[in-house]
Design an enzyme around this catalytic site. Structure first.
Site, PDB file in Angstrom:
ATOM      1  N   HIS A 184     -29.711 -28.307  26.990  1.00 35.20           N
ATOM      2  CA  HIS A 184     -28.921 -27.180  26.496  1.00 35.20           C
ATOM      3  C   HIS A 184     -28.927 -27.156  24.966  1.00 35.20           C
ATOM      4  O   HIS A 184     -27.888 -27.047  24.305  1.00 35.20           O
ATOM      5  CB  HIS A 184     -27.476 -27.280  27.011  1.00 35.20           C
ATOM      6  CG  HIS A 184     -26.751 -25.959  27.020  1.00 35.20           C
ATOM      7  ND1 HIS A 184     -26.110 -25.451  25.914  1.00 35.20           N
ATOM      8  CD2 HIS A 184     -26.566 -25.039  27.993  1.00 35.20           C
ATOM      9  CE1 HIS A 184     -25.558 -24.290  26.211  1.00 35.20           C
ATOM     10  NE2 HIS A 184     -25.823 -24.012  27.471  1.00 35.20           N
ATOM     11  N   ASP A 221     -21.758 -21.831  34.427  1.00 39.53           N
ATOM     12  CA  ASP A 221     -22.724 -22.489  33.538  1.00 39.53           C
ATOM     13  C   ASP A 221     -22.164 -23.777  32.943  1.00 39.53           C
ATOM     14  O   ASP A 221     -20.945 -23.967  32.852  1.00 39.53           O
ATOM     15  CB  ASP A 221     -23.080 -21.559  32.367  1.00 39.53           C
ATOM     16  CG  ASP A 221     -24.095 -20.498  32.758  1.00 39.53           C
ATOM     17  OD1 ASP A 221     -24.353 -20.333  33.955  1.00 39.53           O
ATOM     18  OD2 ASP A 221     -24.609 -19.830  31.842  1.00 39.53           O
ATOM     19  N   HIS A 255     -30.304 -24.879  34.167  1.00 39.08           N
ATOM     20  CA  HIS A 255     -29.808 -24.346  32.879  1.00 39.08           C
ATOM     21  C   HIS A 255     -30.354 -25.192  31.725  1.00 39.08           C
ATOM     22  O   HIS A 255     -29.657 -25.395  30.735  1.00 39.08           O
ATOM     23  CB  HIS A 255     -28.281 -24.359  32.906  1.00 39.08           C
ATOM     24  CG  HIS A 255     -27.616 -23.538  31.827  1.00 39.08           C
ATOM     25  ND1 HIS A 255     -28.093 -22.323  31.397  1.00 39.08           N
ATOM     26  CD2 HIS A 255     -26.498 -23.764  31.079  1.00 39.08           C
ATOM     27  CE1 HIS A 255     -27.301 -21.845  30.447  1.00 39.08           C
ATOM     28  NE2 HIS A 255     -26.343 -22.705  30.223  1.00 39.08           N
ATOM     29  N   HIS A 273     -17.691 -20.523  33.172  1.00 37.95           N
ATOM     30  CA  HIS A 273     -18.207 -21.853  32.826  1.00 37.95           C
ATOM     31  C   HIS A 273     -17.375 -22.953  33.477  1.00 37.95           C
ATOM     32  O   HIS A 273     -16.145 -22.928  33.379  1.00 37.95           O
ATOM     33  CB  HIS A 273     -18.193 -22.054  31.302  1.00 37.95           C
ATOM     34  CG  HIS A 273     -19.186 -21.191  30.580  1.00 37.95           C
ATOM     35  ND1 HIS A 273     -18.972 -19.852  30.354  1.00 37.95           N
ATOM     36  CD2 HIS A 273     -20.407 -21.478  30.065  1.00 37.95           C
ATOM     37  CE1 HIS A 273     -20.029 -19.353  29.718  1.00 37.95           C
ATOM     38  NE2 HIS A 273     -20.905 -20.313  29.528  1.00 37.95           N
TER      39      HIS A 273
END
Ligand SMILES: [Zn+2]
Length: 288
Positions: free
Chosen positions: A152, A97, A148, A243
Site C-alpha cells: 500500500h 479497504d 489491495h 475501511h
C-alpha cells in the site's frame, strides 16, 4: 508462489474475455501514437519544437488527470457500478479497504453476520501476512478477500510495470494461501493507477474495481456525515467503500467505519437492498 486459479468465467465478471489478453484503452493508444508521431516529425520540422513540446505536455496532463481520477476508465476497464443483472436483483456491494485490522475487522464481521450481509475485503498483503487468522476468518464467514497491493505504498502510481507485477503477485500469493481462494479483483492504493497497471492485471488476471460512492471514513470523524455520503442517492447496483484498516475514530474512540456500518445495514434492509460481496454480485458464488 501459488499459481492463481482462474475464476469461473461469466458474463458479468469481465474476466472471461480478457484472460491473459490486454487491449489498450483509446487514451493509451492515442498517447502512444501521438508520442511516436512527434518523435518521427521532430527531425523533419525542428523549428516546430515549441508546438511539439506543447502537444507532449498536453498529453502528459491528460494522463496525469487519468491517474488522479479514481473512477475514470481512461486507463482501462474500471468497475464503478454493478451490472444491470445485479442491479435488477437489488444488490449492493459492500467493500472494505486496508485491513485486516485486529481491532476493527472482527467488529465488522460480527455486524455483517448479525444482518446476514456479505462483503469484499480488499486486504493489504503485508497485513494479511501479519494477521493470517483474520484473513481465514473473513473467508470462513463467506466474504471474499481481494487484492489491495502488498505494501500500500503512496508511490504505487509511480511504479514500473515490473514493480507493479511483483507487488500485486506477492499480495495475490499471500491472500490466496490464507483465504483458500485467489483474489479476483484489485483496487489500487488511494485509487491512483498508472497506464502500466491494466496489462499487469490482465495477465494475472484480476479485474480493476473502484466504487460508486465512498464515505471518506479515514479522514472524517463524524459517522453521520460519512453515512450521508454513502446513502445520498443510494440505489441497487452501487459499490460502497469503507475501511476496516486506517478508519478514523469518533470523539468517543470508536472506529467510524464500525459505527457507520451499524446504521447502514438496517437502512439497506429498509430500502429492500441486499449487501453482497463482489463475486456474489457477479454470480460467481451459489449464494447469489
Ligand atoms: Zn487503501
Amino acid at each position: 508462489m501459488i499459481r492463481p486459479q482462474l475464476p469461473t468465467p461469466d458474463r458479468d465478471s469481465g474476466l472471461a474475455h480478457r484472460m491473459g489478453r490486454w487491449r489498450p484503452s483509446r487514451t493509451v493508444l492515442l498517447s502512444a501514437w501521438l508520442n511516436g508521431a512527434l518523435l518521427s516529425a521532430l527531425p523533419l520540422f525542428p523549428k516546430l519544437w515549441p508546438w511539439f513540446l506543447a502537444l507532449c505536455l498536453a498529453d502528459q496532463a491528460v494522463l496525469t488527470l487519468a491517474v488522479l481520477w479514481p473512477r475514470s476508465s481512461l486507463l482501462g476497464p474500471n468497475l464503478v457500478r454493478l451490472s444491470p443483472s445485479a442491479t435488477g436483483r437489488g444488490l449492493v456491494a459492500l467493500t472494505f479497504d486496508d485491513g485486516p485490522d485486529p481491532q476493527i475487522t472482527p467488529a465488522i464481521l460480527d455486524l455483517l453476520d448479525a444482518y446476514g450481509a456479505k462483503a469484499s475485503f480488499f486486504c493489504i498483503g503485508n497485513r494479511a501476512e501479519r494477521h493470517a487468522g483474520l484473513v481465514e476468518e473473513i473467508a470462513r464467514r463467506g466474504h471474499s478477500v481481494e487484492n489491495h497491493s502488498f505494501r500500500h505504498s503512496n508511490l504505487f502510481a509511480c511504479y514500473s510495470p515490473g514493480a507493479l507485477r511483483r507487488e500485486i503477485e506477492r499480495a495475490q500469493s499471500v491472500i490466496a494461501a490464507r483465504s483458500g481462494t485467489p483474489p479476483r479483483f484489485f483496487r489500487a492504493p488511494m485509487g491512483f493507477r498508472n497506464p502500466f497497471l491494466d496489462p499487469v492485471l490482465a495477465r494475472i488476471p484480476l479485474r480493476y474495481v473502484s466504487w460508486t460512492r465512498r464515505g471518506f471514513d479515514t479522514a472524517c470523524r463524524e459517522p453521520e456525515i460519512v453515512l450521508r455520503r454513502l446513502t445520498r442517492n443510494l440505489a441497487a447496483g452501487d459499490i460502497l467503500l469503507l475501511h476496516d484498516g486506517s478508519s478514523a475514530c469518533t470523539v468517543e474512540g470508536e472506529p467510524v467505519s464500525v459505527r457507520v456500518l451499524s446504521a447502514l445495514l438496517p437502512l439497506l434492509g429498509a430500502q429492500g437492498l441486499r449487501a453482497v460481496s463482489l463475486p456474489m454480485a457477479m454470480g460467481n458464488t451459489p449464494d447469489a
